[in-house]
Design a protein around this motif. Structure first.
Motif, PDB file in Angstrom:
ATOM      1  N   MET A   1     -24.392  -9.421  25.608  1.00 49.26           N
ATOM      2  CA  MET A   1     -22.752  -9.661  25.820  1.00 49.26           C
ATOM      3  C   MET A   1     -22.992  -9.898  24.266  1.00 49.26           C
ATOM      4  O   MET A   1     -23.762 -10.214  23.236  1.00 49.26           O
ATOM      5  CB  MET A   1     -22.852 -10.324  26.058  1.00 49.26           C
ATOM      6  CG  MET A   1     -21.138 -11.040  26.292  1.00 49.26           C
ATOM      7  SD  MET A   1     -20.939 -12.664  27.230  1.00 49.26           S
ATOM      8  CE  MET A   1     -21.150 -12.476  28.492  1.00 49.26           C
ATOM      9  N   ASP A   2     -22.123  -8.816  23.586  1.00 51.75           N
ATOM     10  CA  ASP A   2     -21.201  -9.059  22.188  1.00 51.75           C
ATOM     11  C   ASP A   2     -20.370 -10.497  21.842  1.00 51.75           C
ATOM     12  O   ASP A   2     -19.892 -11.097  22.913  1.00 51.75           O
ATOM     13  CB  ASP A   2     -20.671  -8.055  21.471  1.00 51.75           C
ATOM     14  CG  ASP A   2     -19.633  -7.613  22.047  1.00 51.75           C
ATOM     15  OD1 ASP A   2     -18.950  -8.294  22.733  1.00 51.75           O
ATOM     16  OD2 ASP A   2     -19.140  -6.117  22.086  1.00 51.75           O
ATOM     17  N   VAL A   3     -19.749 -10.523  20.511  1.00 49.69           N
ATOM     18  CA  VAL A   3     -19.268 -11.683  20.034  1.00 49.69           C
ATOM     19  C   VAL A   3     -17.321 -11.259  20.981  1.00 49.69           C
ATOM     20  O   VAL A   3     -17.147 -12.475  20.748  1.00 49.69           O
ATOM     21  CB  VAL A   3     -19.392 -11.641  18.648  1.00 49.69           C
ATOM     22  CG1 VAL A   3     -20.331 -12.628  17.710  1.00 49.69           C
ATOM     23  CG2 VAL A   3     -18.765 -10.824  17.777  1.00 49.69           C
ATOM     24  N   ASN A   4     -17.334 -10.457  21.284  1.00 48.66           N
ATOM     25  CA  ASN A   4     -15.822 -10.744  21.853  1.00 48.66           C
ATOM     26  C   ASN A   4     -16.101 -10.342  23.068  1.00 48.66           C
ATOM     27  O   ASN A   4     -15.172 -10.507  23.628  1.00 48.66           O
ATOM     28  CB  ASN A   4     -15.144  -9.477  21.689  1.00 48.66           C
ATOM     29  CG  ASN A   4     -15.521  -9.301  19.717  1.00 48.66           C
ATOM     30  OD1 ASN A   4     -14.937  -9.726  19.239  1.00 48.66           O
ATOM     31  ND2 ASN A   4     -15.265  -8.020  19.538  1.00 48.66           N
ATOM     32  N   GLY A   5     -17.269 -10.718  23.505  1.00 45.65           N
ATOM     33  CA  GLY A   5     -17.777 -11.183  25.480  1.00 45.65           C
ATOM     34  C   GLY A   5     -18.341  -9.803  26.408  1.00 45.65           C
ATOM     35  O   GLY A   5     -18.105 -10.266  27.245  1.00 45.65           O
TER      36      GLY A   5
END
Length: 43
Positions: free
Chosen positions: A1-5
């Motif tokens: 999961m990246d920082v943008n969800g």
């Protein structure tokens, strides 16, 4: 999961498969090897 969800799939490699555990008679290890990734994903 990246920082943008967003969820990213890095790799899905079915080989060597978990059937090796069944072939060697280690059914409990087989069940655990299937269950653990699902438990982690639900976490």
């Amino acid at each position: 999961m990246d920082v943008n969800g967003r969820v990213w799939l890095i790799e899905a490699n079915p080989k060597p498969g978990r059937t090796l555990f069944i072939k060697t008679g280690e059914r409990k290890v087989y069940r655990t090897s299937v269950r653990r990734p699902l438990q982690y994903a639900m976490f």
